[in-house]
Motif scaffolding. Structure first.
Motif, PDB file in Angstrom:
ATOM      1  N   ASN A 137     -51.681   9.578 -54.006  1.00  0.00           N
ATOM      2  CA  ASN A 137     -52.854   9.994 -54.765  1.00  0.00           C
ATOM      3  C   ASN A 137     -53.897   8.888 -54.883  1.00  0.00           C
ATOM      4  OD1 ASN A 137     -51.214   8.412 -56.268  1.00  0.00           O
ATOM      5  ND2 ASN A 137     -51.466   9.545 -58.185  1.00  0.00           N
ATOM      6  N   VAL A 138     -53.822   7.902 -53.998  1.00  0.00           N
ATOM      7  CA  VAL A 138     -54.785   6.794 -54.045  1.00  0.00           C
ATOM      8  C   VAL A 138     -55.492   6.711 -52.705  1.00  0.00           C
ATOM      9  CG1 VAL A 138     -55.028   4.284 -54.184  1.00  0.00           C
ATOM     10  CG2 VAL A 138     -53.500   5.473 -55.758  1.00  0.00           C
ATOM     11  N   SER A 139     -56.800   6.664 -52.758  1.00  0.00           N
ATOM     12  CA  SER A 139     -57.589   6.422 -51.549  1.00  0.00           C
ATOM     13  C   SER A 139     -58.497   5.233 -51.809  1.00  0.00           C
ATOM     14  CB  SER A 139     -58.465   7.633 -51.218  1.00  0.00           C
ATOM     15  OG  SER A 139     -57.690   8.789 -51.179  1.00  0.00           O
ATOM     16  N   VAL A 140     -58.670   4.409 -50.818  1.00  0.00           N
ATOM     17  CA  VAL A 140     -59.498   3.207 -50.964  1.00  0.00           C
ATOM     18  C   VAL A 140     -60.678   3.324 -50.011  1.00  0.00           C
ATOM     19  CG1 VAL A 140     -59.525   0.690 -50.846  1.00  0.00           C
ATOM     20  CG2 VAL A 140     -57.445   1.868 -51.512  1.00  0.00           C
ATOM     21  N   TYR A 141     -61.861   3.113 -50.528  1.00  0.00           N
ATOM     22  CA  TYR A 141     -63.071   3.222 -49.709  1.00  0.00           C
ATOM     23  C   TYR A 141     -63.846   1.913 -49.772  1.00  0.00           C
ATOM     24  CZ  TYR A 141     -62.092   8.214 -50.077  1.00  0.00           C
ATOM     25  OH  TYR A 141     -61.493   9.440 -50.030  1.00  0.00           O
ATOM     26  N   PRO A 142     -64.588   1.596 -48.721  1.00  0.00           N
ATOM     27  CA  PRO A 142     -65.364   0.348 -48.740  1.00  0.00           C
ATOM     28  C   PRO A 142     -66.704   0.473 -49.442  1.00  0.00           C
ATOM     29  CG  PRO A 142     -65.526   1.371 -46.591  1.00  0.00           C
ATOM     30  CD  PRO A 142     -64.610   2.231 -47.394  1.00  0.00           C
TER      31      PRO A 142
END
Lengths: 293, 312
Positions: free
Chosen positions: B272-277
């Motif tokens: 449930n974690v997404s990392v975006y720049p």
């Protein structure tokens, strides 16, 4: 008294000789030690243990039997960054531990002494106008008023406003010198101190040339800009960087501050400029020159 | 040729006649308004280090090995180390150290050449030949042949007929266990960088670099081959090849938080974690569900612009 560690080594050999067994003799120990030092001030030079082309002796920091007390710097050619040779500096010059508090004090000290201090206001005594009482004390039904320059009134003077003054503070010389060397050491430890051969200059006084050189060497805007420190003003270099300040700035030894050394992404400095700075800022390592007696 | 004069009826303006002022045909010498022409240098800037630094660890290992072998080859031949650039010029990409074994010894290191090759001959080739190979960093997973064939847009079959080797240098004879590089027509001993590295005796990493002259020469050559500038503070404590290798191979700390988080696997493993720049706003969510395109087209039809761009 003779066992002050490094300090004792930095005094001249004659001084050391004074601190021998004879001073413990109760008859003569009250006397001041005889020194045969010259009247002229000797400016000690930073340690340079490589094959010195200049031919001067490394006086201030004699050879330490423990080899870990020196640090290596690579001398590069400018601007193509070809390593030319190794040079050695004492770790008291370029390998000091990080002392943020000392750096903070030095930066604040420099900021204070740089302040122009020209803010000025007029007090009620300086505001132009008559000092006549503008309305009677009693009988008008309104508040009592004296002169129209009163700070309570519009157009009146300012009480306790700023006046031109000197904001400079004092900082012990040795702490300031330690801050200089701590800043250089910090840069050295991070790999952001690049020492180049003397005579740093550009071929062309053009901003486009500065941008090209800086981008090639990863010194430019994308890498946090760079500070170039030279012993004196170089025409092409200073003009080129003046036209392209997004890459960095060029400055001479006499104009550079501790704050400048900490601002940009790296410091590119001439070897002679670095030696000048270290020679100028080592009062906490070298004792005061005593007068001959 | 700066002022435009109207010609009189009786005179004709001759373009080749420079004594009279007339209409300009080019903009040379005319007054510029605004910024003017962009200055360009006659000779482009060339730095000692190559433009792109090597990033793949195996390439860096191979470059460091080459630097160490070259320096100790000079020492073994009795040539002063400051003549390194004369014997191994920067433009020459001919890597003769692939099959060379180097081991620590009392004099620093000893070099063992592969069979049928002598150190003297190879050093003459390295100093004199003008082979400039285009093959730079090759992906070690692909074979050297495939990579070189891709880099050269020449038909490999035709290139094999015309090897890029000078006439006065004898080409190495193809032996068993070697591979022919079709692009350059040369015989390669190994297919990939991994093969090259595993063929060396592992004691080469223990070679001492305490001698300052040796250390300087190795550091300088390694910087030139890898494109990585070794910081001064890291040079003094690195007294062996292994220590220098660690400095070169370990990449610098990431400057962006996103790059640092990418390297940490525990965050990406969470479902449930997404990392975006970048900061996600209105347009990012619309793009996720595919509605952004529709919105943009509808606005373009009206002559309006959404003012946001799609993320990649």
């Amino acid at each position: 008294m003779a066992s002050k560690g490094l300090l004792s080594f930095t005094r001249s050999f004659n001084t050391l000789r004074a601190f021998n067994a004879s001073t413990k003799d109760p008859l003569v120990q009250c006397l001041a030690p005889r020194l045969s030092r010259s009247m002229a001030t000797e400016a000690p030079l930073p340690s340079n243990m490589s094959e010195a082309e200049h031919g001067y002796n490394s006086f201030s920091m004699p050879e330490d039997p423990n080899p870990s007390s020196t640090v290596i710097t690579t001398i590069y050619s400018f601007p193509d960054m070809e390593p030319l040779r190794f040079e050695y500096y004492n770790d008291k010059h370029l390998h000091l531990p990080l002392r943020r508090d000392i750096l903070h004090r030095a930066v604040v000290f420099e900021g204070d002494m740089t302040r122009q201090g020209t803010a000025s206001t007029k007090t009620r005594h300086e505001v132009h106008g008559s000092h006549r009482k503008i309305r009677p004390q009693k009988g008008t039904g309104m508040a009592r008023l004296g002169t129209k320059q009163s700070p309570m009134l519009r157009g009146g003077g300012k009480s306790f406003g700023p006046h031109p003054r000197d904001f400079a503070t004092q900082l012990p010389r040795k702490i300031y010198d330690l801050a200089w060397r701590t800043a250089l050491s910090y840069r050295y430890r991070k790999g952001q101190l690049i020492v180049c051969e003397d005579g740093m200059d550009f071929e062309h006084p053009e901003g486009e040339w500065a941008t090209e050189v800086f981008e090639h060497n990863n010194w430019g805007k994308a890498d946090g800009r760079s500070l170039i420190v030279t012993a004196d003003k170089r025409e092409n270099l200073f003009e080129a960087l003046g036209k392209a300040p997004q890459n960095g700035r060029a400055i001479t030894t006499w104009d550079v501050d501790v704050k400048d050394l900490l601002e940009t992404g790296r410091v590119v400095i001439e070897k002679s400029a670095l030696d000048d700075i270290l020679r100028e800022h080592q009062s906490d390592l070298i004792g005061k020159v005593r007068n001959a007696q | 040729m700066k002022v435009e004069e109207t010609s009189t009826k009786n005179e004709e303006i001759d373009d080749d006649d420079t004594t009279h002022v007339g209409r300009a045909t080019t903009w040379d010498g005319l007054k510029w308004v605004g910024t003017g022409p962009v200055w360009q240098p006659e000779v482009a800037f060339e730095s000692f280090l190559p433009a792109d630094a090597a990033t793949h660890p195996e390439v860096i290992v191979a470059s460091l090995h080459r630097a160490v072998v070259e320096v100790f080859a000079l020492q073994q031949a009795g040539i002063p180390l400051h003549e390194l650039s004369a014997h191994f010029p920067a433009t020459n990409r001919f890597d003769w150290t692939d099959g060379v074994q180097i081991t620590p010894s009392s004099s620093g290191a000893t070099i063992k050449m592969p069979e049928n090759t002598s150190l003297q001959e190879v050093m003459e080739i390295a100093a004199s030949s003008e082979i400039v190979e285009e093959a730079a960093e090759a992906k070690p997973t692909e074979s050297q042949e495939d990579v070189d064939a891709d880099q050269f847009e020449v038909d490999p079959m035709k290139a094999a007929e015309k090897p890029i080797i000078e006439d006065d240098i004898e080409p190495i004879e193809a032996e068993e266990g070697t591979f022919v590089d079709h692009a350059t027509g040369r015989t390669m001993l190994f297919k990939t960088f991994a093969d090259v590295i595993s063929s060396w005796d592992s004691s080469w990493r223990d070679i001492s670099l305490e001698n300052p002259e040796i250390k300087f020469a190795v550091v300088k050559r390694a910087m030139q081959l890898t494109g990585i500038r070794i910081p001064d503070a890291a040079i003094k404590p690195s007294n062996s090849v292994k220590a220098l290798l660690n400095i070169l191979v370990i990449p610098p700390k990431p400057k962006k938080l996103f790059e640092a988080l990418e390297q940490k696997t525990d965050l990406s493993e969470l479902g449930n974690v997404s990392v975006y720049p970048f900061r996600r706003g209105f347009a990012s969510k619309e793009q996720d569900i595919g509605r952004l395109k529709v919105l943009k087209e509808a606005l373009e039809r009206e002559g309006l612009d959404l003012g946001v761009k799609e993320y990649e």
